[in-house]
Design a protein around this motif. Sequence first.
Motif, short mmCIF file in Angstrom:
data_model
loop_
_atom_site.label_atom_id
_atom_site.label_comp_id
_atom_site.label_asym_id
_atom_site.label_seq_id
_atom_site.Cartn_x
_atom_site.Cartn_y
_atom_site.Cartn_z
N ILE A 94 36.99 54.37 25.55
CA ILE A 94 37.53 52.85 25.80
C ILE A 94 37.40 52.91 27.30
O ILE A 94 37.98 53.79 27.83
CB ILE A 94 39.14 52.72 25.05
CG1 ILE A 94 39.15 52.86 23.59
CG2 ILE A 94 39.54 51.45 25.60
CD1 ILE A 94 40.44 52.59 22.93
N ALA A 95 37.15 51.65 27.75
CA ALA A 95 37.03 51.60 29.13
C ALA A 95 36.94 50.02 29.36
O ALA A 95 37.24 49.06 28.51
CB ALA A 95 35.41 51.93 29.68
N ALA A 96 37.37 49.96 30.66
CA ALA A 96 37.39 48.59 31.43
C ALA A 96 37.16 48.63 32.79
O ALA A 96 36.88 49.71 33.51
CB ALA A 96 38.95 48.18 31.28
N HIS A 97 36.76 47.49 33.14
CA HIS A 97 36.26 47.38 34.63
C HIS A 97 36.77 45.94 35.00
O HIS A 97 36.60 44.80 34.49
CB HIS A 97 35.01 47.68 34.93
CG HIS A 97 33.89 46.85 34.52
ND1 HIS A 97 33.52 45.63 35.15
CD2 HIS A 97 33.40 47.05 33.41
CE1 HIS A 97 32.40 45.03 34.28
NE2 HIS A 97 32.53 45.73 33.17
N SER A 98 36.82 45.85 36.52
CA SER A 98 37.15 44.35 36.97
C SER A 98 36.09 43.53 37.09
O SER A 98 34.78 44.42 37.25
CB SER A 98 37.77 44.57 38.45
OG SER A 98 37.01 45.57 39.25
N THR A 99 35.98 42.48 36.96
CA THR A 99 34.71 41.61 36.99
C THR A 99 35.39 40.29 37.28
O THR A 99 34.76 39.62 38.57
CB THR A 99 33.85 41.54 35.83
OG1 THR A 99 32.80 40.74 36.17
CG2 THR A 99 34.42 41.03 34.69
N GLY A 100 36.25 39.71 36.77
CA GLY A 100 36.80 38.30 36.94
C GLY A 100 37.51 38.37 38.43
O GLY A 100 37.57 37.41 39.17
#
Length: 1015
Positions: A94-100
Amino acid sequence: MNFKQYLGVILVLVVFPYSLSFAQVNMPVFGEQQVLSGYAKAISGETISYFSVYPDYAKDALLTRASDGKKAIEWETAPIPDKAKGPYVYFSWIAAHSTGTNSGNRNFDLYINDKKILTFTTRPKNYPPYWEFSGDDSTKLVFELKKRDGAADAHGFAYLRVPLSAYQKGEPLKIKVIGQAQNSNDWYMTFKYTFEEKVDVDAPPFLLKAQSPERPLIITVLHFGPPQTMQVTVNENIKQKLEVKNGINSFTLPVPVSNDTSAVDENVYAKIGKMEFRKTVTAKPIIRREIYLIHNSHNDIGYSDIQENVEKLQDKNIRDAMRLVEKTKDYPEGSKFIWNIESLWAVENFLNSSTPAEKEEFFKDVRDRRIGLSATYANILTGLCTPEEMNWITLYGDSLRKTYNLPINTAMMTDVPGMSWSMIHALASNGVRYFSDGINYVNGMADMGDRIGYSLKAQGDKPFWWKSSSGKDSILFWAAGKGYSSWHGTPQGGVFDRGPKKIADYMTELDEKGYPYSIVQWRYNIVSDNGPTDSTISDFVKQWNEKYESPKLILSNVSDVFVALEKKYGSQIPVLSGDFTPYWEDGAYSTAKEETENRLLSEKVLQLENIAKQQNKAINPHWLYEAKRDIVMFHEHTWGAYNSISEPDVPFVAHQWNYKKGFVDSAKIYTDKIEAELFPKVDSASSIVVYNSLPWIRNGYVETDTPAHFNGNTLLDDKGRIITVQRLSDGRIGFIATEVPAKGKAVYKAGPMVKRGVEPINIIDYTNDKQTGAINDLRPIDKANIIDTSIYKGLPLALYVKGMDPANHFFSAKKNEQLLENGFVLRRKSITCDMEGTNGVEYVITQFNGLDYMQVAVTIDKKAIRNKESIHIAFPFLINDPEVKIGIDSAYITPESGQIPGSNKDFYSVQRWLDVSNKDYGVTISSPESALFEVGNLVDEREVNNGTKLWRTENHSSNTVFAYVMNNYWHTNSKADQDGKVTFNFILQFHKEFYLGDAQRAGAEATEPLMVYAQ
């Protein structure tokens, strides 16, 4: 109350989790493959609790940022099976990254077993279904987007393909990710979650709408692999077969509800393939409730964005709300869209920019109660305000109510913990009956919020009638138990996904703590501060109420929930009286120079307004409104940007502080205009006029420029009495004005030259400490020294705390002493000192002939320091069995009594006076500039409470009090440093037995001095 049965989960036997070595997963790019768990255990790196694609399971993540190129995270995967075959092995996590929130393209380097394999890039506002990056050895990383969080950042799954031949079977991989040095806070996360087969059973305290009472039994399955059939049995008589797919699956089974209020065990059995799961749940009573959702946007005027953009965001929210009001006008009652505006600052801005048609529509929606308006102009730090200034907070709301016939009888305060007792009279006298309090709320923090002490724990979900200090007024005060921000992170439409569990958790929490009311207030504020309207909330509420009998959801105008509570429970609601001493006011003294100026302007505007009334003169109403508005707005709780401490020099931070400081600058401009119009300069003045803005006859010292015609050393008052004048070293003159009429004036003209010899003047003797420069011997009453030098060597004693531990403090060190003035009216001495953290400290001590008070001024020339620090001014008295009284409105509190539960006891908001005395004698301290005092102990900012400050739960009167005059202890919002000279004046009024009226007069005279003009 009506009770039914609900299921409270009690674990008896659970044959889970099943860790998966391999699972068949269909992935983007790679297709259907056997996949290993890409996370098994952490090795190193920062851990943060955060939202994820599986928010109820994966809650903690390893975090790296594209900051300095050194912020690494590293973890182990599951081992590669010994029987693995084929050219590649696949991992998933499970991963996540900033973009907004990304401010640019951000690069992250991925290492396997300490060897750099590839670099991947995240881009701003980029939402493809997936992205991929490759390494030279055919390694490939794929990210699959599944969800966005409230900040529109990306959440999903990472898939990693590696060549089997490059790695050893039976061993895990060590994966490391490092953000490149791009001076950015943009981020990447790997969640500390190992994929495993899991079945959860929940029985929320809901009642379904059905012919016979039923409750929902919710079965959540976390499944990894191809679709399979799950067999479910409840109590051996409810049997179903359900298909589970890869990922999270949720199923609702209606279960009959027994009328028996005793506990009933329910046995649940589930089987997926060869895996078996068993649980026992126990039924408990359901309490029928109605949840009033108060949908609003928390209005930080700055912080998350520059103030000009915040204004545009709130304008858009109002227009969007009017559109949604129209769109849902035919929905059932309770699900029609309703919007609440907590800050009339936003309303005034909107009305200034809206068309006539928009204004008409807006006012109609307000009258129809589809838009609710708070009576307050903004979210104010009331502990910094005078009682009169608190009336200014409701000026605009009062004007709207009267001008447009709008139903404004409720105030909203958001984020701010605590409120001055004086606000009760100010609100009640301006037509406000109800107060909705949405305290700062951060789930997981030790105190449930950031620097809020015990305010939310003590008062959340505990409505009460709050009586004013006079006992004549009261309002219904209600702090929402979840503060204002429990829905933060929920995107528009996210309520369908997150709402049911959040509602279930909150209802269970209310049941467990014995919440006695069927009516619940819940602030619904999505995404983040200055968040948007939720265009889907009406549909969610409509569908919810079609499905559930309890709890019922009601989209509500903020006043309507109070009306409902009062109607049903009014006589049962408890009554409290006292100060809700607030917590956030210390942030204002990260900018002490501007805060002291604002306090002086507030008092001056009050005086000018009163004198104009006395003299039957008109003040330009626009100037007066703008001056009051600007003073109030400087006390609005948003002091700076979210990154004001971490990145104090970036333009975003500087812009917000300049905008904030502009309120003080503007207030001064309008105040100067009012003063100049009331008292125009006279080229050839024939008299000196002293004005008294207070309702009693008074004596006091005044200074003024020397009139051109004045050549003597006396004045004549309007009764022909000779008044001694002292020429000061700066060319001005000073004299004691006597018997100045209540709410009146005294006129003085030039008097004769009077020859004077050497005459003693009636002053209080003192001596100074040779080391610190503070007064160490002072004998105003019965010739006994009233200063305790055992710890603090005198008063006023400036001391500098280096860091967060108050034990690490430094006193001023005396350098020089100089007699500045020595005449028949006053004697003034200057003592200059060195002190850690400053360029110097100056004490100026002034004694007045025949007056029973003395003035001590402390000027601090501050160095700009960004390490944590604070400055305090000690007043150690030698008074046996003292009681400290803190003036509030027409009453006072003490450290032992007069505060409602949850109040701040580390420091106290002092409006105009504080008294230290016993039954025989004491001293009243008044300071026009200092709003905060500590009693007995300095503030302790050490982070010993699970990484945060530990707030006091009790305090006691003491011989020693401290003016708390400077600090930079906040980690956000406030200024990182301050420099330059700031002066704090203290009037010490000595007395025998304490009388409240005397203390109130001393405080009023110190903060509203006699005003003198040449005419």
